[in-house]
Design a protein around this motif. Structure first.
Motif, PDB file in Angstrom:
ATOM      1  N   LEU A 251      15.394 -29.913  -5.102  1.00  5.67           N
ATOM      2  CA  LEU A 251      14.801 -28.568  -5.203  1.00  5.67           C
ATOM      3  C   LEU A 251      15.008 -27.597  -6.763  1.00  5.67           C
ATOM      4  N   VAL A 252      14.122 -27.197  -6.627  1.00  2.00           N
ATOM      5  CA  VAL A 252      13.759 -26.290  -8.680  1.00  2.00           C
ATOM      6  C   VAL A 252      14.089 -25.401  -8.570  1.00  2.00           C
ATOM      7  N   VAL A 253      15.084 -24.678  -9.245  1.00  6.76           N
ATOM      8  CA  VAL A 253      15.000 -22.845  -9.583  1.00  6.76           C
ATOM      9  C   VAL A 253      14.761 -23.278 -10.911  1.00  6.76           C
ATOM     10  N   ALA A 254      14.086 -21.454 -11.191  1.00 13.33           N
ATOM     11  CA  ALA A 254      13.428 -21.290 -12.420  1.00 13.33           C
ATOM     12  C   ALA A 254      13.316 -19.876 -12.301  1.00 13.33           C
ATOM     13  N   ASP A 255      12.975 -19.673 -13.253  1.00 10.30           N
ATOM     14  CA  ASP A 255      13.170 -18.056 -13.102  1.00 10.30           C
ATOM     15  C   ASP A 255      11.707 -17.488 -14.029  1.00 10.30           C
ATOM     16  N   ARG A 256      10.843 -16.794 -13.328  1.00  6.45           N
ATOM     17  CA  ARG A 256       9.817 -15.721 -14.442  1.00  6.45           C
ATOM     18  C   ARG A 256       9.973 -15.238 -15.439  1.00  6.45           C
ATOM     19  N   GLY A 257      11.162 -14.716 -15.740  1.00  9.36           N
ATOM     20  CA  GLY A 257      10.956 -13.308 -16.581  1.00  9.36           C
ATOM     21  C   GLY A 257      11.488 -14.236 -18.282  1.00  9.36           C
ATOM     22  N   GLN A 258      11.741 -15.933 -18.166  1.00  6.69           N
ATOM     23  CA  GLN A 258      12.323 -16.938 -18.910  1.00  6.69           C
ATOM     24  C   GLN A 258      11.187 -17.076 -19.670  1.00  6.69           C
ATOM     25  N   GLY A 259      11.036 -17.375 -20.736  1.00  4.00           N
ATOM     26  CA  GLY A 259       9.763 -17.773 -22.418  1.00  4.00           C
ATOM     27  C   GLY A 259       9.851 -18.849 -22.109  1.00  4.00           C
TER      28      GLY A 259
END
Length: 280
Positions: A251-259
């Motif tokens: 599982l990979v966790v990411a944030d669309r708000g990151q740059g």
């Protein structure tokens, strides 16, 4: 980049269901996620009106599994078949929710599947889409990539596999404490190791993110096995995806708000062989 302090509030997980239903592995994977987050599992079954409209055409036929030969199909027969399918989906959801001991609810909506699911996404903090739902996944990825002016997009869980993998959770960290909070909670809930890729455009920026991640973790008690390493993006999406894959994630966790990490989210979701959570 300034640290994003707000913690994710994923109290509900909306699971899209359709005429094809959700396979048992997907249902179990999403239920396990709900259990780890102590979230409610909300199943939405979409009675696709495009199917009903097509069934009403005089040129539409069905072929029974019995092999008895084709027979005319009409809207009434299709509507009855959709009701039966919805009942089966509800029963399957109830069964897996009971096994995983999570709160659940189920409702039926009518309309085109893609439009209806995303219109209903406000009912859930996290929208779960299975690998077999290609059209829905594609629309979800496009919504993340093309939201105007950083506009909010629902958080997505793109499910791949049965969710029982013992492979580590990988967090793409670019200053988002939301990513760290969610990844750590899932690592603790699933009893899995956590790998943090601290992303920056330069070596100095990446090391700064490593320091920030360690400081954030130092304020929290956890028994999770955690490894943090810097990654210099240098605008190389392919290299970042390769680095993620080298960790062997489940599982990979990411944030669309990151740059720095944001550019990799679309390609990652489109090509990954593991589940992905993207915070909207």
């Amino acid at each position: 980049m300034a640290v994003i302090e707000e913690a994710p509030s994923l109290r509900r997980i909306l699971l899209a269901l359709g005429a094809a239903g959700a396979d048992a592995e997907t249902l179990d994977a999403v239920a396990r996620m709900a259990a780890a987050l102590e979230a409610e599992l909300v199943g939405i079954y979409v009675e696709d009106q495009d199917l009903v409209t097509a069934a009403a055409l005089p040129t539409t036929w069905s072929w029974p599994r019995s092999g008895a030969g084709r027979r005319p199909l009409d809207a009434r027969i299709m509507e009855r078949a959709l009701r039966v399918s919805a009942a089966r989906a509800s029963a399957a959801l109830a069964s897996v929710a009971a096994r995983r001991r999570v709160r659940w609810s189920f409702r039926v909506a009518s309309g085109g599947e893609s439009q209806t699911v995303f219109a209903e996404a406000a009912a859930g903090d996290l929208l779960a889409l299975a690998s077999r739902d290609r059209a829905l996944r594609r629309r979800g990825i496009e919504a993340m990539q093309h939201a105007v002016g950083g506009a909010a997009c629902c958080s997505l869980l793109l499910v791949h596999g049965d969710g029982r993998s013992r492979r580590p959770i990988v967090a793409l960290y670019d200053g988002s404490a939301r990513v760290l909070a969610l990844a750590l909670r899932l690592a603790e809930g699933f009893g899995l190791p956590l790998r943090i890729l601290a992303v920056g455009r330069t070596a100095a920026a990446a090391e700064k993110q490593v320091t920030a991640a360690r400081a954030w973790l130092a304020e929290r008690e956890t028994a999770a096995r955690i490894r943090i390493k810097p990654f210099v993006t240098d605008d190389d999406v392919t290299a970042l995806i390769a680095s993620i894959q080298s960790e062997g994630p489940g599982l990979v966790v990411a944030d669309r708000g990151q740059g720095e990490a944001n550019d990799v989210i679309g390609p990652l979701c489109e090509t990954s062989k593991y589940s992905v959570v993207v915070l909207g």
